[in-house]
Design a protein around this motif. Structure first.
Motif, PDB file in Angstrom:
ATOM      1  N   PRO A  68       0.796  -1.233   0.015  1.00 43.59           N
ATOM      2  CA  PRO A  68       0.071   0.117  -0.109  1.00 43.59           C
ATOM      3  C   PRO A  68       0.733   1.270   0.139  1.00 43.59           C
ATOM      4  O   PRO A  68       2.103   1.262   0.543  1.00 43.59           O
ATOM      5  N   GLY A  69       0.311   2.204  -0.722  1.00 43.68           N
ATOM      6  CA  GLY A  69       1.068   3.523  -0.705  1.00 43.68           C
ATOM      7  C   GLY A  69       0.123   4.809  -0.747  1.00 43.68           C
ATOM      8  O   GLY A  69      -0.993   4.549  -0.447  1.00 43.68           O
ATOM      9  N   LEU A  70       0.816   5.824  -1.027  1.00 46.91           N
ATOM     10  CA  LEU A  70       0.101   7.115  -1.433  1.00 46.91           C
ATOM     11  C   LEU A  70      -1.125   7.104  -1.849  1.00 46.91           C
ATOM     12  O   LEU A  70      -2.346   7.506  -1.488  1.00 46.91           O
ATOM     13  N   ALA A  71      -1.308   6.460  -3.238  1.00 48.57           N
ATOM     14  CA  ALA A  71      -2.824   6.450  -3.852  1.00 48.57           C
ATOM     15  C   ALA A  71      -3.768   5.514  -3.067  1.00 48.57           C
ATOM     16  O   ALA A  71      -4.955   5.975  -2.979  1.00 48.57           O
ATOM     17  N   ASP A  72      -3.410   4.509  -2.351  1.00 44.51           N
ATOM     18  CA  ASP A  72      -4.194   3.764  -1.720  1.00 44.51           C
ATOM     19  C   ASP A  72      -4.825   4.447  -0.491  1.00 44.51           C
ATOM     20  O   ASP A  72      -6.035   4.499  -0.023  1.00 44.51           O
ATOM     21  N   ILE A  73      -4.021   5.223   0.218  1.00 47.53           N
ATOM     22  CA  ILE A  73      -4.352   6.178   1.193  1.00 47.53           C
ATOM     23  C   ILE A  73      -5.618   7.034   0.731  1.00 47.53           C
ATOM     24  O   ILE A  73      -6.620   6.964   1.433  1.00 47.53           O
ATOM     25  N   CYS A  74      -5.237   7.614  -0.343  1.00 46.49           N
ATOM     26  CA  CYS A  74      -6.214   8.908  -0.646  1.00 46.49           C
ATOM     27  C   CYS A  74      -7.696   7.837  -1.056  1.00 46.49           C
ATOM     28  O   CYS A  74      -8.780   8.294  -0.925  1.00 46.49           O
ATOM     29  N   LEU A  75      -7.411   6.734  -1.813  1.00 49.26           N
ATOM     30  CA  LEU A  75      -8.561   5.979  -2.096  1.00 49.26           C
ATOM     31  C   LEU A  75      -9.648   5.543  -1.126  1.00 49.26           C
ATOM     32  O   LEU A  75     -10.672   5.624  -1.068  1.00 49.26           O
ATOM     33  N   VAL A  76      -8.793   4.877   0.112  1.00 48.28           N
ATOM     34  CA  VAL A  76      -9.479   4.512   1.073  1.00 48.28           C
ATOM     35  C   VAL A  76     -10.441   5.488   1.821  1.00 48.28           C
ATOM     36  O   VAL A  76     -11.652   5.421   2.094  1.00 48.28           O
ATOM     37  N   ALA A  77      -9.561   6.783   2.177  1.00 44.69           N
ATOM     38  CA  ALA A  77     -10.468   8.072   2.556  1.00 44.69           C
ATOM     39  C   ALA A  77     -11.428   8.197   1.849  1.00 44.69           C
ATOM     40  O   ALA A  77     -12.556   8.758   2.424  1.00 44.69           O
ATOM     41  N   GLN A  78     -11.359   8.322   0.550  1.00 47.13           N
ATOM     42  CA  GLN A  78     -12.557   8.803  -0.343  1.00 47.13           C
ATOM     43  C   GLN A  78     -13.582   7.715  -0.407  1.00 47.13           C
ATOM     44  O   GLN A  78     -14.811   8.035  -0.312  1.00 47.13           O
ATOM     45  N   VAL A  79     -13.474   6.321  -0.592  1.00 48.34           N
ATOM     46  CA  VAL A  79     -14.350   5.411  -0.318  1.00 48.34           C
ATOM     47  C   VAL A  79     -15.203   5.541   0.804  1.00 48.34           C
ATOM     48  O   VAL A  79     -16.352   5.493   1.022  1.00 48.34           O
ATOM     49  N   ALA A  80     -14.576   5.722   2.005  1.00 52.13           N
ATOM     50  CA  ALA A  80     -15.207   5.710   3.293  1.00 52.13           C
ATOM     51  C   ALA A  80     -16.225   7.090   3.181  1.00 52.13           C
ATOM     52  O   ALA A  80     -17.134   6.858   3.642  1.00 52.13           O
ATOM     53  N   ASN A  81     -15.665   7.945   2.556  1.00 52.85           N
ATOM     54  CA  ASN A  81     -16.345   9.238   2.563  1.00 52.85           C
ATOM     55  C   ASN A  81     -17.900   9.104   1.773  1.00 52.85           C
ATOM     56  O   ASN A  81     -19.010   9.313   2.009  1.00 52.85           O
ATOM     57  N   ASN A  82     -17.634   8.023   0.638  1.00 53.36           N
ATOM     58  CA  ASN A  82     -18.554   7.947  -0.354  1.00 53.36           C
ATOM     59  C   ASN A  82     -19.808   7.400   0.288  1.00 53.36           C
ATOM     60  O   ASN A  82     -20.943   7.230  -0.104  1.00 53.36           O
ATOM     61  N   GLN A  83     -19.277   6.529   1.467  1.00 56.25           N
ATOM     62  CA  GLN A  83     -20.476   5.540   1.871  1.00 56.25           C
ATOM     63  C   GLN A  83     -21.524   6.347   2.724  1.00 56.25           C
ATOM     64  O   GLN A  83     -22.762   6.326   2.900  1.00 56.25           O
ATOM     65  N   ARG A  84     -21.245   7.679   3.106  1.00 54.81           N
ATOM     66  CA  ARG A  84     -22.256   8.651   3.588  1.00 54.81           C
ATOM     67  C   ARG A  84     -23.209   9.083   2.798  1.00 54.81           C
ATOM     68  O   ARG A  84     -24.352   9.807   3.305  1.00 54.81           O
ATOM     69  N   PHE A  85     -22.732   9.086   1.472  1.00 57.49           N
ATOM     70  CA  PHE A  85     -23.730   9.693   0.345  1.00 57.49           C
ATOM     71  C   PHE A  85     -24.176   8.634  -0.486  1.00 57.49           C
ATOM     72  O   PHE A  85     -24.862   8.646  -1.636  1.00 57.49           O
ATOM     73  N   GLN A  86     -24.205   7.163  -0.103  1.00 57.62           N
ATOM     74  CA  GLN A  86     -24.575   6.181  -0.814  1.00 57.62           C
ATOM     75  C   GLN A  86     -24.349   6.046  -2.364  1.00 57.62           C
ATOM     76  O   GLN A  86     -25.196   6.124  -3.205  1.00 57.62           O
ATOM     77  N   VAL A  87     -23.076   6.294  -2.532  1.00 58.60           N
ATOM     78  CA  VAL A  87     -22.514   6.217  -3.871  1.00 58.60           C
ATOM     79  C   VAL A  87     -22.410   4.842  -4.326  1.00 58.60           C
ATOM     80  O   VAL A  87     -22.124   3.923  -3.658  1.00 58.60           O
ATOM     81  N   ASP A  88     -23.216   4.396  -5.517  1.00 60.92           N
ATOM     82  CA  ASP A  88     -23.155   3.221  -6.090  1.00 60.92           C
ATOM     83  C   ASP A  88     -21.731   2.500  -6.357  1.00 60.92           C
ATOM     84  O   ASP A  88     -21.157   3.409  -7.504  1.00 60.92           O
ATOM     85  N   MET A  89     -21.297   1.683  -5.882  1.00 60.69           N
ATOM     86  CA  MET A  89     -19.832   1.194  -6.183  1.00 60.69           C
ATOM     87  C   MET A  89     -19.815   0.246  -7.255  1.00 60.69           C
ATOM     88  O   MET A  89     -18.563  -0.471  -7.415  1.00 60.69           O
ATOM     89  N   SER A  90     -20.966  -0.242  -7.586  1.00 59.71           N
ATOM     90  CA  SER A  90     -20.733  -1.504  -8.419  1.00 59.71           C
ATOM     91  C   SER A  90     -19.978  -1.134  -9.968  1.00 59.71           C
ATOM     92  O   SER A  90     -19.555  -2.136 -10.498  1.00 59.71           O
ATOM     93  N   PRO A  91     -19.873   0.033 -10.343  1.00 63.67           N
ATOM     94  CA  PRO A  91     -19.318   0.055 -11.722  1.00 63.67           C
ATOM     95  C   PRO A  91     -17.734   0.241 -11.414  1.00 63.67           C
ATOM     96  O   PRO A  91     -17.016   0.349 -12.215  1.00 63.67           O
ATOM     97  N   TYR A  92     -17.228  -0.005 -10.069  1.00 66.64           N
ATOM     98  CA  TYR A  92     -15.675   0.387  -9.840  1.00 66.64           C
ATOM     99  C   TYR A  92     -15.182  -1.004  -9.104  1.00 66.64           C
ATOM    100  O   TYR A  92     -14.503  -0.838  -8.058  1.00 66.64           O
ATOM    101  N   PRO A  93     -15.050  -2.440  -9.797  1.00 68.59           N
ATOM    102  CA  PRO A  93     -14.673  -3.476  -9.228  1.00 68.59           C
ATOM    103  C   PRO A  93     -13.270  -3.231  -8.476  1.00 68.59           C
ATOM    104  O   PRO A  93     -13.029  -3.884  -7.561  1.00 68.59           O
TER     105      PRO A  93
END
Lengths: 217, 217
Positions: free
Chosen positions: A165-190
């Protein structure tokens, strides 16, 4: 002060980024909570440390230096504590990882953070639905290309770049966690989902999660 | 292709940043114009190079690599062409310069770029005045602390950090140029103005300016 002070808010995704990086680098800090919703980070005493009044910031113990802005602080950690590396060794790889990180840090997060959403309500009378639509619009706008870049590259491994894991993963995880508060549909992003899951198996990411902070509600 | 291709739009302030950095590093490029207002950057051929469809990007000659996102590309230039340096040598100085750059690149520019302003018009019916108010609001929000950080630090010299231009100056100049389109009152920011003027005395900054690009209107 014997160890760095981390000025943080449990729900702030830029604070979340820095918490993950500190855990990956094995840096212990004293946690100072700033409650963004009540504007506590704007108190005079904190403005003296960080004139922007934003979190996160990192107060260094010895040098009375206050570092601000999550990605520059993480680059500082990378330069002063090389192991484990959060960026690859080769310049083109480093540019790739920084670009993936910056896609999230520049194209999604700034447009969707709390103070911008509040401004939409105040200036344009946006209601909860309009705010949620706005949030999802900017996630979708960038997660499409981000998924394409990750899926289409031989550099992508278990994580965004290779198998650590590195810098990009760090940003990715924090964003995906944020998305959960707005019910973003994650199915297009396997691929993004797979990388998120791989990260969340690691204790450095788990312990940095909003729910595990001292100021979690 | 014998030299890098710079995918740019004359008025794009992120392209402006990269053009300054390329000039400071003495890198010659072939200029490929993408007209953002007509959506030309979304043509299929460009999306193959850059799935985000944004400018700038830098196509490298030898390695069929396309670098995206202005700040990561500038970090790549810094790593591969060390002279003249755009970042100081010490980690705390580097963190300071990157933070100043990121304040502009993350807190102002993303909220104020063309596609966000268009979205305000489409989603909330914002008119020209409302869009200009929005733009100025986010400049003021960050230029206040930025001025304080620059004015208050012994590290500030002729430029943001010492007496040679670097990454923070690059971002500052591109933002100040952008401000001029929305009549931002610059009188509260004497240090920012002084640094802008110092930069604009140099040919590397002048030649990178929007008006001096092949696609300028």
């Amino acid at each position: 002060m014997t160890r760095p002070r981390l000025h943080s808010y449990f729900r702030s995704s830029t604070s979340y980024r820095l918490r993950i990086a500190l855990n990956l680098k094995g840096v212990e800090t004293d946690y100072i909570a700033h409650h963004l919703r009540t504007g506590a980070q704007r108190f005079e005493s904190y403005l003296k440390l960080n004139p922007q009044g934003l979190v996160p910031s990192l107060e260094l113990p010895d040098e009375s230096v206050v570092l601000i802005q999550s990605l520059p602080i993480i680059e500082y950690l990378e330069e002063t504590i090389p192991e484990p590396p959060l960026l690859p060794a080769d310049p083109i790889g480093r540019a790739r990882v920084r670009a993936l990180a910056q896609m999230i840090a520049c194209e999604i997060h700034p447009v969707n953070n709390l103070r911008v959403l509040n401004e939409l309500r105040q200036s344009f009378g946006a209601d909860d639905d309009a705010v949620a639509d706005w949030f999802r619009h900017w996630v979708v706008e960038t997660f499409g290309p981000l998924e394409a870049l990750l899926f289409g590259s031989p550099d992508t491994g278990t994580f965004c770049h290779g198998d650590n894991p590195g810098l990009a993963d760090i940003c990715l995880v924090a964003q995906v966690a944020n998305n959960q508060r707005f019910q973003v549909d994650m199915s297009p992003y396997p691929t993004i989902r797979r990388i998120y899951d791989a990260c969340m198996e690691r204790h450095e990411f788990q312990q940095a999660a909003p729910a595990n902070q001292p100021d979690a509600e």
